[in-house]
Design an enzyme around this catalytic site. Sequence first.
Site, PDB file in Angstrom:
ATOM      1  N   MET A   1      15.978  -6.391   1.074  1.00  0.00           N
ATOM      2  CA  MET A   1      17.026  -6.116   2.063  1.00  0.00           C
ATOM      3  C   MET A   1      16.476  -6.347   3.478  1.00  0.00           C
ATOM      4  O   MET A   1      17.038  -5.872   4.462  1.00  0.00           O
ATOM      5  CB  MET A   1      17.551  -4.696   1.903  1.00  0.00           C
ATOM      6  CG  MET A   1      18.191  -4.474   0.526  1.00  0.00           C
ATOM      7  SD  MET A   1      19.422  -3.178   0.484  1.00  0.00           S
ATOM      8  CE  MET A   1      18.443  -1.777   0.980  1.00  0.00           C
ATOM      9  N   GLY A   2      15.360  -7.044   3.572  1.00  0.00           N
ATOM     10  CA  GLY A   2      14.794  -7.351   4.885  1.00  0.00           C
ATOM     11  C   GLY A   2      14.024  -6.187   5.473  1.00  0.00           C
ATOM     12  O   GLY A   2      13.625  -5.265   4.761  1.00  0.00           O
ATOM     13  N   ASN A   3      13.793  -6.265   6.801  1.00  0.00           N
ATOM     14  CA  ASN A   3      12.919  -5.308   7.494  1.00  0.00           C
ATOM     15  C   ASN A   3      11.585  -5.225   6.744  1.00  0.00           C
ATOM     16  O   ASN A   3      11.119  -4.157   6.340  1.00  0.00           O
ATOM     17  CB  ASN A   3      13.587  -3.923   7.606  1.00  0.00           C
ATOM     18  CG  ASN A   3      12.858  -3.037   8.617  1.00  0.00           C
ATOM     19  OD1 ASN A   3      12.470  -1.923   8.314  1.00  0.00           O
ATOM     20  ND2 ASN A   3      12.621  -3.549   9.802  1.00  0.00           N
TER      21      ASN A   3
ATOM     22  N   HIS B   1       6.382  -5.727   0.895  1.00  0.00           N
ATOM     23  CA  HIS B   1       7.167  -6.905   0.518  1.00  0.00           C
ATOM     24  C   HIS B   1       6.280  -8.157   0.493  1.00  0.00           C
ATOM     25  O   HIS B   1       6.406  -9.005  -0.389  1.00  0.00           O
ATOM     26  CB  HIS B   1       8.274  -7.163   1.542  1.00  0.00           C
ATOM     27  CG  HIS B   1       9.328  -6.108   1.617  1.00  0.00           C
ATOM     28  ND1 HIS B   1       9.465  -5.260   2.687  1.00  0.00           N
ATOM     29  CD2 HIS B   1      10.306  -5.763   0.738  1.00  0.00           C
ATOM     30  CE1 HIS B   1      10.485  -4.448   2.485  1.00  0.00           C
ATOM     31  NE2 HIS B   1      11.006  -4.715   1.308  1.00  0.00           N
TER      32      HIS B   1
ATOM     33  N   LEU C   1       4.543   2.566   1.744  1.00  0.00           N
ATOM     34  CA  LEU C   1       5.274   1.756   2.723  1.00  0.00           C
ATOM     35  C   LEU C   1       6.742   1.681   2.330  1.00  0.00           C
ATOM     36  O   LEU C   1       7.073   1.505   1.154  1.00  0.00           O
ATOM     37  CB  LEU C   1       4.697   0.337   2.788  1.00  0.00           C
ATOM     38  CG  LEU C   1       3.277   0.181   3.295  1.00  0.00           C
ATOM     39  CD1 LEU C   1       3.003  -1.279   3.656  1.00  0.00           C
ATOM     40  CD2 LEU C   1       2.988   1.057   4.497  1.00  0.00           C
ATOM     41  N   SER C   2       7.607   1.839   3.322  1.00  0.00           N
ATOM     42  CA  SER C   2       9.050   1.776   3.092  1.00  0.00           C
ATOM     43  C   SER C   2       9.730   1.451   4.407  1.00  0.00           C
ATOM     44  O   SER C   2       9.285   1.912   5.474  1.00  0.00           O
ATOM     45  CB  SER C   2       9.543   3.143   2.598  1.00  0.00           C
ATOM     46  OG  SER C   2      10.941   3.237   2.758  1.00  0.00           O
TER      47      SER C   2
HETATM   48  O1  PAF Z   1      14.725  -2.666  -3.330  1.00  0.00           O
HETATM   49  C1  PAF Z   1      15.546  -3.238  -2.580  1.00  0.00           C
HETATM   50  O2  PAF Z   1      15.238  -3.650  -1.465  1.00  0.00           O
HETATM   51  C2  PAF Z   1      16.978  -3.438  -3.060  1.00  0.00           C
HETATM   52  O3  PAF Z   1      17.421  -2.344  -3.804  1.00  0.00           O
HETATM   53  C3  PAF Z   1      17.200  -4.753  -3.839  1.00  0.00           C
HETATM   54  C4  PAF Z   1      16.397  -4.764  -5.128  1.00  0.00           C
HETATM   55  C5  PAF Z   1      16.797  -5.930  -2.971  1.00  0.00           C
HETATM   56  C6  PAF Z   1      18.684  -4.918  -4.210  1.00  0.00           C
HETATM   57  O4  PAF Z   1      19.484  -4.930  -3.076  1.00  0.00           O
END
Ligand code: PAF
Length: 287
Positions: A30-32, A37, A186-187
């Site tokens: 979902m970005g950011n 990531h 991290l979040s």
């Molecule tokens: O973990 C996330 O960022 C979201 O839940 C995902 C898996 C991209 C689905 O929108």
Amino acid sequence: METVSTIESLRRQVAAWRSGNERIAFVPTMGNLHVGHLELVKRAREQADRCVVSIFVNPMQFGEGEDFGSYPRTLEADREKLSSVDADLLFTPPVEVVYPPGKTEQTRVEVPGLSDILCGSSRAGHFVGVATVVCKLFNMVQPDLALFGEKDFQQLMVLRRMATDLCFPLEVIGVPTVREKDGLALSSRNGYLTPQERTQAPALYETLKLTSDALMSGERDYDSLEFRAQKRLVAAGFRPDYFTVRRAADLGLPEAGDRNLVILAAAYLGKARLIDNMTAFLPLMEA
Ligand code: PAF
């Protein structure tokens, strides 16, 4: 790294790679983006020839009063980070591309049993939103493998089950949680913490660790462990949603003899709802 926003241009690029027999990995986000990531992308690059990343803040997985509107959208910075780890293609579909009939008319994907407990019980409809969007993204990208962070342990289980039940020809891979030096997972939601709350936040990890240590040294009174953990979190300034010891295989309540466990926690700290977990593979105890 190219950025595309339509399914046609995404498929064109993926088809070109496929015709050269290249193996394609997919990292939905979902970005950011943070280092967690980027770790997913690095792992993807090790296991596939190409890595597609999507950025889509999915309205269907946010409930009433949740942070859909204020969820941080940082596309330019995200793009730079993805280029630095050699992602091959960024897919940023607008909401009309993902939900042409609108999200209420959308066919839904539900994973019974796993979707309505824990985070699914406090966030009604959340995992239907997650499973539906990931199912659609899988069909758009058609990857050979898809990678998700283990911080969202329940989400990973929901998506693994969905991929198996719906016969997706792909492998779902979980990647270990990346933590700050003090243990905080991290979040993107850590950005909601005030400087004061940031100093309190590692208590979540510390409490998981204490509980895990107690389990490893033979304690089996789960109610008492959970009670003490919640008390500790409250003392550290959290408002716990749940703190629970479960079977890692199916998130059921552990029974005598179960050894492969996971401790899962969700707790509010100020505006942020933080989640974290720790697996514990219990040693065989002498009778
Ligand atoms: O973990 C996330 O960022 C979201 O839940 C995902 C898996 C991209 C689905 O929108």
